[in-house]
Design an enzyme around this catalytic site. Structure first.
Site, PDB file in Angstrom:
ATOM      1  N   HIS A  51       0.856  -1.185   0.000  1.00  0.00           N
ATOM      2  CA  HIS A  51       0.000   0.000   0.000  1.00  0.00           C
ATOM      3  C   HIS A  51       0.889   1.231   0.000  1.00  0.00           C
ATOM      4  O   HIS A  51       1.684   1.436   0.919  1.00  0.00           O
ATOM      5  CB  HIS A  51      -0.916  -0.009   1.227  1.00  0.00           C
ATOM      6  CG  HIS A  51      -1.839   1.161   1.301  1.00  0.00           C
ATOM      7  ND1 HIS A  51      -2.808   1.404   0.358  1.00  0.00           N
ATOM      8  CD2 HIS A  51      -1.926   2.168   2.204  1.00  0.00           C
ATOM      9  CE1 HIS A  51      -3.474   2.505   0.678  1.00  0.00           C
ATOM     10  NE2 HIS A  51      -2.952   2.984   1.791  1.00  0.00           N
ATOM     11  N   LYS A  76      -0.810  10.588   1.247  1.00  0.00           N
ATOM     12  CA  LYS A  76       0.123  10.109   0.210  1.00  0.00           C
ATOM     13  C   LYS A  76      -0.308  10.563  -1.185  1.00  0.00           C
ATOM     14  O   LYS A  76       0.516  11.026  -1.987  1.00  0.00           O
ATOM     15  CB  LYS A  76       0.214   8.574   0.250  1.00  0.00           C
ATOM     16  CG  LYS A  76       0.693   8.000   1.562  1.00  0.00           C
ATOM     17  CD  LYS A  76       0.831   6.502   1.510  1.00  0.00           C
ATOM     18  CE  LYS A  76      -0.505   5.795   1.322  1.00  0.00           C
ATOM     19  NZ  LYS A  76      -1.432   6.021   2.437  1.00  0.00           N
ATOM     20  N   ASP A 120      -1.998   4.155  -4.512  1.00  0.00           N
ATOM     21  CA  ASP A 120      -2.746   3.234  -3.651  1.00  0.00           C
ATOM     22  C   ASP A 120      -2.108   1.849  -3.556  1.00  0.00           C
ATOM     23  O   ASP A 120      -1.759   1.399  -2.468  1.00  0.00           O
ATOM     24  CB  ASP A 120      -4.200   3.105  -4.098  1.00  0.00           C
ATOM     25  CG  ASP A 120      -5.043   2.364  -3.065  1.00  0.00           C
ATOM     26  OD1 ASP A 120      -4.893   2.670  -1.867  1.00  0.00           O
ATOM     27  OD2 ASP A 120      -5.808   1.475  -3.443  1.00  0.00           O
ATOM     28  N   ARG A 180      17.985  13.662  12.796  1.00  0.00           N
ATOM     29  CA  ARG A 180      18.195  15.040  12.373  1.00  0.00           C
ATOM     30  C   ARG A 180      19.491  15.214  11.586  1.00  0.00           C
ATOM     31  O   ARG A 180      19.727  16.274  11.010  1.00  0.00           O
ATOM     32  CB  ARG A 180      18.201  15.968  13.593  1.00  0.00           C
ATOM     33  CG  ARG A 180      16.893  15.926  14.370  1.00  0.00           C
ATOM     34  CD  ARG A 180      16.887  16.901  15.521  1.00  0.00           C
ATOM     35  NE  ARG A 180      16.984  18.284  15.056  1.00  0.00           N
ATOM     36  CZ  ARG A 180      16.993  19.329  15.882  1.00  0.00           C
ATOM     37  NH1 ARG A 180      16.915  19.145  17.197  1.00  0.00           N
ATOM     38  NH2 ARG A 180      17.091  20.550  15.395  1.00  0.00           N
TER      39      ARG A 180
END
Length: 319
Positions: free
Chosen positions: A148, A169, A187, A253
């Site tokens: 997915h 998305k 999808d 980070r």
């Protein structure tokens, strides 16, 4: 995820590789090629059949044909019959391909008819044809699964965007397409493992070029943005996971150490991106794609900064 054994229909192989069927009386409709490996039966023509895997596509090239001419048709027909008949341990060949437009003797056509093994022919050189045949079989018989997500081609890098349903998305994908990048699938992404380092993603035929936008419905990216906005398949180079921001969680980070996700045994670099209001996810995806491309070319910004900092600290300590 699903991982099954796949096969190729012989008519599809004949059509794609433009092969001539020299035994049209033999029906090829129900014949399947079940192995991606091929075989040039030089040793078998010499009489050595130990470890012979007869259910591979058999290739006759200039060397094999010259040997058959030297041994004579009676001997060659006997060896070819042993090749075509198969064995108790292995099925008969799905087909035998003659390269370089090699003429096929009537005796061999008769034996092929007896065992219902199609004889095919191509004008191409043997090594060139074998390379294309192996590539074709590897692609069509590759292990595969469905995930997915959304797959987009960003600056030539295949970016698979994953995350929970409704996280955004498809909205990121439509923004990327609007910015000039290309949609591969929305999808559901079908992934094929071509080799140890290559995963190729594509869309199911039924949903190809369509995007679902909540509140609007289904849109056709190809019709709205043109054929340059879509692509049928793309290597998967990077995975971006979208997730709700959690202040309790620590996010990377610096990027000194890469995280990976695994599909069908292959590892792909994966970045987790927290979702917060105001973050331009399309720009973040573009930056991630370019940064990943830089890393593949040998430049890592995180390590460059790390080296500068350690060098600076070292100079200060010496002072």
């Amino acid at each position: 995820m699903q991982n099954e054994k796949y096969s190729v229909e012989l008519p599809h192989l004949i059509d794609k590789l433009k092969l001539e069927n020299c035994t049209p009386e033999i029906s090829v409709d129900d014949i399947l090629v079940c192995q991606s490996d091929v075989n040039r039966p030089a040793l078998q023509l010499a009489g050595f059949f130990d470890y012979f895997d007869s259910n591979r596509v058999q290739i006759i090239g200039h060397v094999e044909h010259t040997y058959m001419l030297q041994k004579g048709i009676e001997y060659s027909a006997g060896m070819m019959e042993r090749i075509m008949c198969g064995s108790a341990e292995s099925a008969k060949p799905p087909c035998i391909v003659f390269c370089r437009d090699i003429p096929i003797e009537d005796e061999l056509i008769a034996i092929a008819g007896k065992y219902q093994v199609p004889l095919l022919r191509t004008k191409r050189a043997t090594n060139e044809f074998m390379a294309d045949l192996i590539q074709f079989l590897n692609f069509n018989m590759a292990p595969r699964c469905s995930v997915h997500g959304v797959l987009v081609d960003i600056y030539g890098e295949g970016i698979l965007i994953m995350g929970e349903s409704g996280i955004g998305k498809s909205e990121v994908a439509i923004e990327l397409v609007h910015r000039g990048h290309r949609l591969v699938s929305d999808d559901v992404v079908e992934i094929k493992r071509i080799n140890d380092s290559t995963l190729i993603g594509s869309a199911p035929d039924i949903t190809r070029h369509f995007i679902e936008l909540r509140g609007i419905g289904i849109i056709d990216a190809k019709s709205l943005f043109g054929v340059e906005s879509v692509k049928n398949e793309q290597n998967i180079d990077l995975v971006i996971k979208l997730e709700e921001f959690n202040k309790e969680q620590e996010y990377d980070r610096l990027g000194l150490e890469e995280q990976h996700i695994e599909f069908l045994g292959n590892k792909v670099v994966c970045h987790s991106i927290p979702i917060r209001p105001g973050r331009n996810l399309a720009v973040i995806c573009e930056s991630a794609a370019v940064n990943h491309r830089q890393k593949k070319m040998g430049y890592n910004a995180a390590w460059e900064l790390y080296n500068r900092v350690t060098s600076n600290l070292s100079e200060k300590s010496q002072d």
